[in-house]
Scaffold this motif. Structure first.
Motif, PDB file in Angstrom:
ATOM      1  N   ALA A   1    -120.482  27.758   4.243  1.00 31.01           N
ATOM      2  CA  ALA A   1    -119.456  28.801   4.095  1.00 31.01           C
ATOM      3  C   ALA A   1    -118.311  28.322   3.213  1.00 31.01           C
ATOM      4  CB  ALA A   1    -118.934  29.220   5.463  1.00 31.01           C
ATOM      5  N   ILE A   2    -117.892  27.085   3.385  1.00 28.31           N
ATOM      6  CA  ILE A   2    -116.791  26.532   2.577  1.00 28.31           C
ATOM      7  C   ILE A   2    -117.202  26.409   1.117  1.00 28.31           C
ATOM      8  CG2 ILE A   2    -115.438  24.426   2.180  1.00 28.31           C
ATOM      9  CD1 ILE A   2    -115.352  24.099   5.249  1.00 28.31           C
ATOM     10  N   VAL A   3    -118.385  25.900   0.870  1.00 30.38           N
ATOM     11  CA  VAL A   3    -118.863  25.740  -0.512  1.00 30.38           C
ATOM     12  C   VAL A   3    -118.989  27.101  -1.192  1.00 30.38           C
ATOM     13  CG1 VAL A   3    -120.855  25.039  -1.901  1.00 30.38           C
ATOM     14  CG2 VAL A   3    -119.979  23.528  -0.121  1.00 30.38           C
TER      15      VAL A   3
ATOM     16  N   ARG B   1    -128.328  16.418  25.735  1.00 29.17           N
ATOM     17  CA  ARG B   1    -127.674  15.699  24.631  1.00 29.17           C
ATOM     18  C   ARG B   1    -128.334  16.042  23.296  1.00 29.17           C
ATOM     19  NH1 ARG B   1    -128.041  10.066  26.854  1.00 29.17           N
ATOM     20  NH2 ARG B   1    -127.144  10.483  28.881  1.00 29.17           N
ATOM     21  N   LEU B   2    -129.647  16.077  23.272  1.00 25.70           N
ATOM     22  CA  LEU B   2    -130.370  16.410  22.049  1.00 25.70           C
ATOM     23  C   LEU B   2    -130.036  17.834  21.593  1.00 25.70           C
ATOM     24  CD1 LEU B   2    -132.438  15.636  19.896  1.00 25.70           C
ATOM     25  CD2 LEU B   2    -134.220  16.492  21.430  1.00 25.70           C
ATOM     26  N   LEU B   3    -130.009  18.750  22.529  1.00 24.20           N
ATOM     27  CA  LEU B   3    -129.659  20.130  22.215  1.00 24.20           C
ATOM     28  C   LEU B   3    -128.234  20.207  21.675  1.00 24.20           C
ATOM     29  CD1 LEU B   3    -130.474  23.100  22.215  1.00 24.20           C
ATOM     30  CD2 LEU B   3    -129.616  23.250  24.561  1.00 24.20           C
ATOM     31  N   LEU B   4    -127.308  19.480  22.279  1.00 25.99           N
ATOM     32  CA  LEU B   4    -125.917  19.454  21.831  1.00 25.99           C
ATOM     33  C   LEU B   4    -125.818  18.894  20.408  1.00 25.99           C
ATOM     34  CD1 LEU B   4    -122.934  19.920  22.524  1.00 25.99           C
ATOM     35  CD2 LEU B   4    -122.881  17.588  23.429  1.00 25.99           C
ATOM     36  N   VAL B   5    -126.513  17.807  20.120  1.00 26.28           N
ATOM     37  CA  VAL B   5    -126.497  17.205  18.784  1.00 26.28           C
ATOM     38  C   VAL B   5    -127.084  18.171  17.754  1.00 26.28           C
ATOM     39  CG1 VAL B   5    -127.485  15.358  17.357  1.00 26.28           C
ATOM     40  CG2 VAL B   5    -126.511  14.818  19.597  1.00 26.28           C
ATOM     41  N   VAL B   6    -128.187  18.813  18.077  1.00 29.16           N
ATOM     42  CA  VAL B   6    -128.811  19.770  17.163  1.00 29.16           C
ATOM     43  C   VAL B   6    -127.862  20.933  16.892  1.00 29.16           C
ATOM     44  CG1 VAL B   6    -130.686  21.453  16.922  1.00 29.16           C
ATOM     45  CG2 VAL B   6    -131.194  19.136  17.715  1.00 29.16           C
ATOM     46  N   LEU B   7    -127.217  21.452  17.917  1.00 31.73           N
ATOM     47  CA  LEU B   7    -126.266  22.560  17.742  1.00 31.73           C
ATOM     48  C   LEU B   7    -125.071  22.127  16.881  1.00 31.73           C
ATOM     49  CD1 LEU B   7    -126.273  24.278  21.255  1.00 31.73           C
ATOM     50  CD2 LEU B   7    -127.231  25.145  19.113  1.00 31.73           C
TER      51      LEU B   7
ATOM     52  N   SER C   1    -123.423  22.352   9.380  1.00 27.99           N
ATOM     53  CA  SER C   1    -124.127  22.811   8.186  1.00 27.99           C
ATOM     54  C   SER C   1    -123.705  24.222   7.795  1.00 27.99           C
ATOM     55  CB  SER C   1    -125.642  22.779   8.403  1.00 27.99           C
ATOM     56  OG  SER C   1    -126.072  21.462   8.656  1.00 27.99           O
ATOM     57  N   VAL C   2    -123.594  25.109   8.761  1.00 25.63           N
ATOM     58  CA  VAL C   2    -123.174  26.487   8.492  1.00 25.63           C
ATOM     59  C   VAL C   2    -121.738  26.500   7.973  1.00 25.63           C
ATOM     60  CG1 VAL C   2    -122.638  28.707   9.579  1.00 25.63           C
ATOM     61  CG2 VAL C   2    -124.801  27.559  10.075  1.00 25.63           C
ATOM     62  N   ALA C   3    -120.853  25.728   8.593  1.00 23.00           N
ATOM     63  CA  ALA C   3    -119.462  25.671   8.147  1.00 23.00           C
ATOM     64  C   ALA C   3    -119.360  25.119   6.727  1.00 23.00           C
ATOM     65  CB  ALA C   3    -118.643  24.814   9.103  1.00 23.00           C
TER      66      ALA C   3
END
Length: 146
Positions: free
Chosen positions: A25-27, A8-14, A20-22
Motif C-alpha cells: 500500500a505504501i509503495v 505462534r506460527l499462525l501469529l507469525v504468518v499473519l 506485506s500488505v502495508a
C-alpha cells in the motif's frame, strides 16, 4: 504440532502478511504521487511519458507568452538552449513569472503540448529551481551553453 506452536506460527504468518500488505500500500501510494522532472530537451526527444504527471522546467522564452483576453488561459514556451516545450496553463500565474526567467510547470504532456496544472516561478534574482539549475549545469558541461 503442539497447540502453542500452532498459535505462534499462525501469529507469525499473519504478521508477515500484514507487513506485506502495508508495504504494498505504501509503495503504491508513493508511486502515484511521484513527480519526475524532465528538462525540455528530454521532452522534445520523446523521453517524457504522455498522459502522466511530471514536471518540466527551464527558461520562459521571450516573446512566447500569449494570454487569452476572455479567460485565464495562457500559453508560453519553456526552453533550455537545446529544445523548447509549449506549455498551456489556465489559472493565475505567479507574480514573479516573467519572460527569460526560470519556471517549473507540473502537468501532463498531451499531443505534444504540456498542459500544466501548476506553474512555479523563481522567488528572487539569485534563485533558480534546483532541477533547472542542474539541467543547465549539465548542458554547460556538455557544451550546450556559451
Amino acid at each position: 504440532m503442539h497447540p502453542a506452536r500452532k498459535k505462534r506460527l499462525l501469529l507469525v504468518v499473519l504478521m508477515v502478511v500484514g507487513v506485506s500488505v502495508a508495504t504494498a500500500a505504501i509503495v503504491t501510494a508513493m508511486s502515484q504521487n511521484l513527480n519526475l522532472f524532465f528538462p525540455p530537451r528530454d521532452v522534445a526527444a520523446g523521453l517524457a511519458p504522455e498522459n502522466t504527471t511530471f514536471r518540466v522546467g527551464g527558461l520562459v522564452k521571450p516573446g512566447s507568452v500569449s494570454r487569452d483576453q476572455s479567460s485565464l488561459a495562457v500559453n508560453f514556451v519553456i526552453y533550455d538552449m537545446e529544445a523548447e516545450v509549449t506549455v498551456s496553463y489556465e489559472g493565475i500565474l505567479p507574480d514573479l513569472f516573467a519572460e527569460d526567467e526560470a519556471a517549473v510547470a507540473t502537468g501532463q504532456l498531451k499531443s505534444g503540448v504540456f498542459v500544466a496544472t501548476q506553474v512555479l516561478a523563481k522567488h528572487d534574482e539569485n534563485y533558480t529551481p534546483p532541477e533547472v539549475a542542474d539541467a543547465m549545469k549539465e548542458q554547460a558541461e556538455e557544451g550546450g551553453y556559451e
